[in-house]
Design a protein around this motif. Structure first.
Motif, PDB file in Angstrom:
ATOM      1  N   ALA A  73     -42.777 -30.424 -66.128  1.00 43.56           N
ATOM      2  CA  ALA A  73     -42.711 -30.013 -64.727  1.00 43.56           C
ATOM      3  C   ALA A  73     -41.719 -30.880 -63.967  1.00 43.56           C
ATOM      4  CB  ALA A  73     -44.098 -30.105 -64.100  1.00 43.56           C
ATOM      5  N   VAL A  92     -42.228 -23.471 -75.959  1.00 48.29           N
ATOM      6  CA  VAL A  92     -43.229 -23.078 -74.959  1.00 48.29           C
ATOM      7  C   VAL A  92     -43.824 -24.366 -74.407  1.00 48.29           C
ATOM      8  CG1 VAL A  92     -45.342 -21.793 -74.535  1.00 48.29           C
ATOM      9  CG2 VAL A  92     -43.688 -20.953 -76.220  1.00 48.29           C
ATOM     10  N   ALA A  94     -44.558 -26.948 -70.471  1.00 52.19           N
ATOM     11  CA  ALA A  94     -44.880 -26.967 -69.042  1.00 52.19           C
ATOM     12  C   ALA A  94     -43.675 -26.654 -68.166  1.00 52.19           C
ATOM     13  CB  ALA A  94     -45.452 -28.335 -68.666  1.00 52.19           C
ATOM     14  N   ILE A  96     -41.768 -24.222 -68.313  1.00 51.98           N
ATOM     15  CA  ILE A  96     -41.702 -22.786 -68.001  1.00 51.98           C
ATOM     16  C   ILE A  96     -42.490 -22.480 -66.736  1.00 51.98           C
ATOM     17  CG2 ILE A  96     -42.285 -20.458 -68.792  1.00 51.98           C
ATOM     18  CD1 ILE A  96     -41.983 -21.493 -71.674  1.00 51.98           C
ATOM     19  N   SER A  97     -43.749 -22.882 -66.718  1.00 55.34           N
ATOM     20  CA  SER A  97     -44.602 -22.518 -65.581  1.00 55.34           C
ATOM     21  C   SER A  97     -44.135 -23.176 -64.294  1.00 55.34           C
ATOM     22  CB  SER A  97     -46.063 -22.869 -65.875  1.00 55.34           C
ATOM     23  OG  SER A  97     -46.185 -24.199 -66.307  1.00 55.34           O
ATOM     24  N   GLU A  98     -43.633 -24.409 -64.384  1.00 54.81           N
ATOM     25  CA  GLU A  98     -43.148 -25.064 -63.164  1.00 54.81           C
ATOM     26  C   GLU A  98     -41.863 -24.413 -62.660  1.00 54.81           C
ATOM     27  OE1 GLU A  98     -43.006 -27.757 -59.930  1.00 54.81           O
ATOM     28  OE2 GLU A  98     -44.586 -26.945 -61.210  1.00 54.81           O
ATOM     29  N   LYS A 100     -41.042 -21.320 -62.998  1.00 53.68           N
ATOM     30  CA  LYS A 100     -41.442 -20.057 -62.371  1.00 53.68           C
ATOM     31  C   LYS A 100     -42.049 -20.304 -60.994  1.00 53.68           C
ATOM     32  CE  LYS A 100     -40.914 -16.658 -63.670  1.00 53.68           C
ATOM     33  NZ  LYS A 100     -39.702 -15.791 -63.536  1.00 53.68           N
ATOM     34  N   ARG A 101     -42.814 -21.389 -60.864  1.00 52.21           N
ATOM     35  CA  ARG A 101     -43.382 -21.720 -59.551  1.00 52.21           C
ATOM     36  C   ARG A 101     -42.271 -21.987 -58.547  1.00 52.21           C
ATOM     37  NH1 ARG A 101     -44.631 -25.605 -56.104  1.00 52.21           N
ATOM     38  NH2 ARG A 101     -43.550 -27.217 -57.304  1.00 52.21           N
ATOM     39  N   GLU A 121     -46.687 -14.814 -71.566  1.00 59.08           N
ATOM     40  CA  GLU A 121     -47.855 -15.035 -70.708  1.00 59.08           C
ATOM     41  C   GLU A 121     -47.569 -16.062 -69.619  1.00 59.08           C
ATOM     42  OE1 GLU A 121     -50.932 -16.027 -73.484  1.00 59.08           O
ATOM     43  OE2 GLU A 121     -51.441 -13.913 -73.865  1.00 59.08           O
ATOM     44  N   LEU A 122     -46.643 -16.993 -69.882  1.00 61.79           N
ATOM     45  CA  LEU A 122     -46.275 -17.986 -68.872  1.00 61.79           C
ATOM     46  C   LEU A 122     -45.215 -17.456 -67.905  1.00 61.79           C
ATOM     47  CD1 LEU A 122     -46.132 -21.289 -70.976  1.00 61.79           C
ATOM     48  CD2 LEU A 122     -47.862 -20.623 -69.286  1.00 61.79           C
ATOM     49  N   GLY A 123     -44.703 -16.261 -68.162  1.00 57.31           N
ATOM     50  CA  GLY A 123     -43.767 -15.645 -67.228  1.00 57.31           C
ATOM     51  C   GLY A 123     -42.312 -15.779 -67.581  1.00 57.31           C
TER      52      GLY A 123
END
Length: 212
Positions: A73, A92, A94, A96-98, A100-101, A121-123
């Motif tokens: 992140a 895959v 962290a 990725i999700s950060e 996207k946020r 699934e994580l976008g």
């Protein structure tokens, strides 16, 4: 930034990873000048966040500029602040999700079907098949397109001009090219030689027709 459209249009991402920050910046600018505008600066290179910041200032606000090897992140936050407008991960993770946020599109590294599902699934917007040459090359991409016919794949690893054509013909959205394209330019090597390679890669990916 519409990463899918950029990849579909330009068909190649240049991966810049160097031990010399000034040379890395020169490499980014030369690639953009030679018709390879989709460029990823890897965080595993020297002073990569600063290279991204300087490249953004030099290229202007509208040029696509990515950050690679984004794992955490904190990585995603740092490259976002530096001016990257898309993120590339090797796995895959962290990052990725950060990303996207932070509303950054993500080219997420995958190797197996399980990775593919997890990244989606994580976008993740697009999936980077990595390391593609060790996974089985174009034959592996062809196999993955059976169960995942609509997934946009970008093979990375060992991609030279001939392999790039083969991947694109097998249905890859685009390819990523590191050392076969960059050579030693980001370590202080010849920028003229880089320009020659860049033109060869741009020509190689321009007219390939993909299978459907």
């Amino acid at each position: 930034m519409d990463l899918l459209t950029q990849l579909r249009t330009h068909r190649i991402v240049a991966i810049v990873r160097g031990d010399d920050a000034d040379a890395s910046l020169r490499t980014v600018l030369a690639l953009a000048e030679e018709g390879i505008p989709l460029i990823e600066v890897s965080l595993s290179g020297k002073d990569a966040v600063d290279v991204i910041r300087r490249a953004r200032a030099a290229l202007g606000p509208d040029a696509p500029l990515g950050a690679g090897t984004v794992l955490t992140a904190e990585d995603a936050q740092a490259v976002h602040e530096a001016g990257a407008d898309f993120v590339v991960t090797p796995a895959v993770c962290a990052g990725i999700s950060e990303a996207k946020r932070l509303q950054l599109p993500v080219l997420a590294g995958v190797m197996t079907p399980t990775d593919i599902v997890a990244a989606q699934e994580l976008g993740a917007d697009v999936l980077k098949l990595f390391p593609a040459e060790h996974a089985g090359g174009p034959a592996y991409l062809r196999a993955l397109r059976g169960p995942f016919p609509n997934v946009p794949f970008v093979p990375v690893g060992g991609v030279d001009t001939e392999v790039a054509r083969t991947y694109l013909a097998q249905g890859a959205l685009a390819v990523g090219a590191g050392s076969p394209l960059i050579g030693d330019a980001a370590d202080g090597g010849s920028i003229d030689a880089l320009r020659t390679r860049a033109r060869a890669f741009a020509d190689a990916v321009r007219t390939v027709e993909a299978v459907r």
